[in-house]
Scaffold this motif. Structure first.
Motif, PDB file in Angstrom:
ATOM      1  N   LEU A  21       0.894  -1.374  -0.004  1.00  0.00           N
ATOM      2  CA  LEU A  21       0.017  -0.079  -0.024  1.00  0.00           C
ATOM      3  C   LEU A  21       1.006   1.172   0.110  1.00  0.00           C
ATOM      4  CD1 LEU A  21      -2.856  -1.137   2.417  1.00  0.00           C
ATOM      5  CD2 LEU A  21      -2.950  -1.005   0.124  1.00  0.00           C
ATOM      6  N   ASN A  22       1.940   1.349   0.817  1.00  0.00           N
ATOM      7  CA  ASN A  22       2.622   2.424   0.931  1.00  0.00           C
ATOM      8  C   ASN A  22       3.446   2.817  -0.490  1.00  0.00           C
ATOM      9  OD1 ASN A  22       3.739   3.775   3.615  1.00  0.00           O
ATOM     10  ND2 ASN A  22       2.901   1.833   3.981  1.00  0.00           N
ATOM     11  N   ALA A  23       4.059   1.489  -1.221  1.00  0.00           N
ATOM     12  CA  ALA A  23       4.576   1.930  -2.458  1.00  0.00           C
ATOM     13  C   ALA A  23       3.769   2.414  -3.440  1.00  0.00           C
ATOM     14  CB  ALA A  23       5.256   0.382  -2.877  1.00  0.00           C
ATOM     15  N   ARG A  24       2.369   1.800  -3.690  1.00  0.00           N
ATOM     16  CA  ARG A  24       1.530   2.081  -4.530  1.00  0.00           C
ATOM     17  C   ARG A  24       1.119   3.737  -4.382  1.00  0.00           C
ATOM     18  NH1 ARG A  24       0.121  -2.226  -7.806  1.00  0.00           N
ATOM     19  NH2 ARG A  24       0.976  -4.082  -7.113  1.00  0.00           N
ATOM     20  N   ALA A  25       0.826   4.003  -3.001  1.00  0.00           N
ATOM     21  CA  ALA A  25       0.734   5.278  -2.732  1.00  0.00           C
ATOM     22  C   ALA A  25       1.698   6.199  -3.122  1.00  0.00           C
ATOM     23  CB  ALA A  25       0.414   5.445  -1.398  1.00  0.00           C
ATOM     24  N   LEU A  26       2.856   6.084  -3.059  1.00  0.00           N
ATOM     25  CA  LEU A  26       4.185   6.573  -3.493  1.00  0.00           C
ATOM     26  C   LEU A  26       4.232   6.869  -4.749  1.00  0.00           C
ATOM     27  CD1 LEU A  26       6.797   8.100  -2.023  1.00  0.00           C
ATOM     28  CD2 LEU A  26       8.082   6.191  -3.183  1.00  0.00           C
ATOM     29  N   ALA A  27       3.854   5.781  -5.582  1.00  0.00           N
ATOM     30  CA  ALA A  27       3.960   5.630  -7.193  1.00  0.00           C
ATOM     31  C   ALA A  27       3.117   6.394  -7.859  1.00  0.00           C
ATOM     32  CB  ALA A  27       3.804   4.126  -7.545  1.00  0.00           C
ATOM     33  N   ASP A 266       3.587  16.254  -0.005  1.00  0.00           N
ATOM     34  CA  ASP A 266       2.602  16.740  -0.820  1.00  0.00           C
ATOM     35  C   ASP A 266       1.342  16.477  -0.384  1.00  0.00           C
ATOM     36  OD1 ASP A 266       2.293  16.922  -3.897  1.00  0.00           O
ATOM     37  OD2 ASP A 266       0.783  15.273  -3.228  1.00  0.00           O
ATOM     38  N   ALA A 267       0.404  17.553  -0.523  1.00  0.00           N
ATOM     39  CA  ALA A 267      -1.029  17.335   0.024  1.00  0.00           C
ATOM     40  C   ALA A 267      -1.659  16.291  -0.408  1.00  0.00           C
ATOM     41  CB  ALA A 267      -1.770  18.689  -0.302  1.00  0.00           C
ATOM     42  N   GLN A 268      -1.755  16.122  -1.821  1.00  0.00           N
ATOM     43  CA  GLN A 268      -2.495  15.089  -2.464  1.00  0.00           C
ATOM     44  C   GLN A 268      -2.151  13.617  -1.961  1.00  0.00           C
ATOM     45  OE1 GLN A 268      -1.762  16.494  -6.809  1.00  0.00           O
ATOM     46  NE2 GLN A 268      -3.840  15.733  -6.622  1.00  0.00           N
ATOM     47  N   PHE A 269      -0.850  13.476  -1.967  1.00  0.00           N
ATOM     48  CA  PHE A 269      -0.188  12.230  -1.166  1.00  0.00           C
ATOM     49  C   PHE A 269      -0.732  12.082   0.189  1.00  0.00           C
ATOM     50  CE2 PHE A 269       3.224  10.084   1.204  1.00  0.00           C
ATOM     51  CZ  PHE A 269       3.271   8.921   0.777  1.00  0.00           C
ATOM     52  N   LEU A 270      -0.702  13.229   0.943  1.00  0.00           N
ATOM     53  CA  LEU A 270      -1.216  12.980   2.338  1.00  0.00           C
ATOM     54  C   LEU A 270      -2.411  12.387   2.475  1.00  0.00           C
ATOM     55  CD1 LEU A 270       1.068  15.617   3.829  1.00  0.00           C
ATOM     56  CD2 LEU A 270       1.586  13.399   4.217  1.00  0.00           C
ATOM     57  N   ALA A 271      -3.227  13.381   1.627  1.00  0.00           N
ATOM     58  CA  ALA A 271      -4.747  13.012   1.707  1.00  0.00           C
ATOM     59  C   ALA A 271      -5.063  11.497   1.263  1.00  0.00           C
ATOM     60  CB  ALA A 271      -5.499  13.843   0.529  1.00  0.00           C
ATOM     61  N   ASP A 272      -4.378  10.999   0.290  1.00  0.00           N
ATOM     62  CA  ASP A 272      -4.402   9.689  -0.137  1.00  0.00           C
ATOM     63  C   ASP A 272      -4.144   8.878   1.001  1.00  0.00           C
ATOM     64  OD1 ASP A 272      -5.364  10.239  -2.640  1.00  0.00           O
ATOM     65  OD2 ASP A 272      -3.606   9.764  -3.673  1.00  0.00           O
ATOM     66  N   ILE A 280       2.367   8.514   7.762  1.00  0.00           N
ATOM     67  CA  ILE A 280       3.520   9.180   6.994  1.00  0.00           C
ATOM     68  C   ILE A 280       4.259  10.036   8.139  1.00  0.00           C
ATOM     69  CG2 ILE A 280       4.162  10.571   5.235  1.00  0.00           C
ATOM     70  CD1 ILE A 280       2.622   7.919   4.122  1.00  0.00           C
ATOM     71  N   ASP A 281       5.744   9.309   8.158  1.00  0.00           N
ATOM     72  CA  ASP A 281       6.542  10.027   9.142  1.00  0.00           C
ATOM     73  C   ASP A 281       7.940  10.099   8.434  1.00  0.00           C
ATOM     74  OD1 ASP A 281       8.181  10.960  11.186  1.00  0.00           O
ATOM     75  OD2 ASP A 281       7.448   9.407  12.574  1.00  0.00           O
ATOM     76  N   LEU A 282       8.284  10.762   7.716  1.00  0.00           N
ATOM     77  CA  LEU A 282       9.393  10.675   6.803  1.00  0.00           C
ATOM     78  C   LEU A 282      10.669  10.416   7.781  1.00  0.00           C
ATOM     79  CD1 LEU A 282      11.137  11.040   3.943  1.00  0.00           C
ATOM     80  CD2 LEU A 282      11.286  13.467   4.543  1.00  0.00           C
ATOM     81  N   VAL A 283      11.439   9.451   7.161  1.00  0.00           N
ATOM     82  CA  VAL A 283      12.853   9.015   7.496  1.00  0.00           C
ATOM     83  C   VAL A 283      13.764   9.178   6.137  1.00  0.00           C
ATOM     84  CG1 VAL A 283      14.517   7.569   8.630  1.00  0.00           C
ATOM     85  CG2 VAL A 283      12.216   7.548   9.240  1.00  0.00           C
ATOM     86  N   THR A 284      14.497  10.052   6.200  1.00  0.00           N
ATOM     87  CA  THR A 284      15.501  10.296   5.092  1.00  0.00           C
ATOM     88  C   THR A 284      16.303   9.051   4.767  1.00  0.00           C
ATOM     89  OG1 THR A 284      17.424  11.524   6.365  1.00  0.00           O
ATOM     90  CG2 THR A 284      15.366  12.913   5.520  1.00  0.00           C
ATOM     91  N   GLY A 285      16.981   9.099   3.511  1.00  0.00           N
ATOM     92  CA  GLY A 285      17.846   8.043   3.012  1.00  0.00           C
ATOM     93  C   GLY A 285      19.185   8.064   3.966  1.00  0.00           C
ATOM     94  N   GLU A 286      19.451   9.354   4.191  1.00  0.00           N
ATOM     95  CA  GLU A 286      21.026   9.551   4.960  1.00  0.00           C
ATOM     96  C   GLU A 286      20.672   8.953   6.521  1.00  0.00           C
ATOM     97  OE1 GLU A 286      20.699  12.780   1.887  1.00  0.00           O
ATOM     98  OE2 GLU A 286      19.342  11.802   3.262  1.00  0.00           O
ATOM     99  N   GLU A 287      19.568   9.194   6.988  1.00  0.00           N
ATOM    100  CA  GLU A 287      19.316   8.896   8.302  1.00  0.00           C
ATOM    101  C   GLU A 287      19.164   7.191   8.259  1.00  0.00           C
ATOM    102  OE1 GLU A 287      16.306  12.285  10.380  1.00  0.00           O
ATOM    103  OE2 GLU A 287      15.510  10.858   8.613  1.00  0.00           O
ATOM    104  N   ILE A 288      18.527   6.406   7.106  1.00  0.00           N
ATOM    105  CA  ILE A 288      18.718   4.908   7.283  1.00  0.00           C
ATOM    106  C   ILE A 288      19.903   4.389   7.066  1.00  0.00           C
ATOM    107  CG2 ILE A 288      18.073   3.028   6.002  1.00  0.00           C
ATOM    108  CD1 ILE A 288      15.332   4.480   4.973  1.00  0.00           C
ATOM    109  N   ARG A 289      21.053   4.959   6.410  1.00  0.00           N
ATOM    110  CA  ARG A 289      22.223   4.750   6.296  1.00  0.00           C
ATOM    111  C   ARG A 289      23.001   4.783   7.461  1.00  0.00           C
ATOM    112  NH1 ARG A 289      26.267   3.121   3.226  1.00  0.00           N
ATOM    113  NH2 ARG A 289      28.293   3.953   3.526  1.00  0.00           N
ATOM    114  N   SER A 290      22.760   5.934   8.471  1.00  0.00           N
ATOM    115  CA  SER A 290      23.197   6.052   9.589  1.00  0.00           C
ATOM    116  C   SER A 290      22.690   4.882  10.576  1.00  0.00           C
ATOM    117  CB  SER A 290      22.647   7.449  10.373  1.00  0.00           C
ATOM    118  OG  SER A 290      23.024   7.504  11.726  1.00  0.00           O
TER     119      SER A 290
END
Length: 300
Positions: A21-27, A266-272, A280-290
């Motif tokens: 569900l997360n991947a399809r919403a992002l796509a 994005d407002a539309q993404f958040l609404a979906d 939705i609670d963003l973790v950045t790529g840099e944070e994942i690598r850390s």
């Protein structure tokens, strides 16, 4: 580079679960934020608790930024824990980001003898699980070692959706890798109707508003047991991880990371996402690598 091209998101799990569900919403939205506005397509590639998809991304996917993947949060730990099927170095993935930072729970069906955590120390609880290395197998086994619980794991279910249904069918008595938010989104009525008892929380923190349910880390009797659980539960901080293959040009990795972060605001993404009850609670790529470096050090 991306103008007129197609970007594929490999979903290393079956359809219907939280990762899917997360991947399809992002796509549906990220293409607007990638320079050149490429089209997006999703492809499910389940197998071996996401190891199949991770191996594909690392060894087969083109190294040009036209394929990214989402897989289970425990996949990055597999090489560190000696899984010979994991043909990748997690530190060499180009981490794009995670759509959420999650807390998971272990639950028991209302007919089970286990009603609260203390019951798990003297009563067996049969929990459903998917493939080797999946959170639904790893978490209960670690709790058995660290806290003396009596989980019995029944593996082989295709994904999280099937594992959950196994409780309703009477094939299992519980599940031990269910995120608070996905649980409330898909089976909140079970909790409200008293069909589920939430036994313990697995993660680096308690879920806000549910501090009454014990956190596994707080139950550790020794520093060694706590460190063991921290190693395994740390990936919950990047609960829905997206990655690109190694060797993708830096500027494209940077573009994908920025597009990912912009999409999560994005407002539309958040609404979906709200409509689908996705947290939705963003973790950045840099944070994942850390976090990956931290887990590697802990494993050594």
């Amino acid at each position: 580079f991306y103008r007129g091209k197609q970007v594929s998101i490999i979903i290393a799990l079956p359809p219907g679960g939280g990762y899917d569900l997360n991947a399809r919403a992002l796509a549906r939205h990220i293409g607007r934020y990638i320079p050149g506005e490429p089209s997006l397509v999703t492809k499910n590639m389940p197998g071996a608790a996401s190891i199949r998809g991770a191996n594909y991304l690392y060894n087969v996917s083109p190294k040009d930024g036209t394929e990214i993947a989402i897989f289970t949060r425990t996949v990055p730990l597999d090489p560190l824990l000696g899984n010979s099927d994991a043909q990748f170095d997690a530190l060499k993935f180009n981490w794009i980001g995670s759509t959420s930072n999650e807390v998971s729970v272990c639950v028991a069906w209302h007919t089970a003898k286990v009603k609260k955590f203390a019951d798990l120390l003297s009563n067996e609880l049969i929990v459903s699980a998917s493939g080797a290395g999946s959170p639904s197998i790893v978490y209960p086994k670690v709790l058995n070692v660290a806290l003396g619980t009596k989980f019995k794991v029944i593996a082989g279910y295709p994904g999280s959706a099937e594992s959950v249904i196994a409780m309703e069918r009477g094939e299992a008595q519980g599940n031990c890798a269910w995120g608070w938010v996905p649980m409330m989104a898909t089976k909140g009525d079970w909790l409200r109707d008293g069909k589920l008892n939430v036994i313990v929380q697995t993660g680096m923190r308690s879920y806000p508003g549910h501090e009454d349910v014990p956190l596994a880390l707080d139950l550790a009797k020794t520093d060694e047991d706590r460190a063991m659980m921290e190693l395994v539960f740390a990936p919950l901080t990047f609960a829905r991880p997206f990655a690109a293959p190694p060797d993708v040009p830096r500027e494209r990795v940077a573009a994908l990371r920025k597009a990912f972060a912009d999409t999560t605001a994005d407002a539309q993404f958040l609404a979906d996402s709200e409509k689908a009850q996705l947290e939705i609670d963003l973790v950045t790529g840099e944070e994942i690598r850390s976090e990956e470096h931290t887990s590697e050090l802990q494993s050594h």
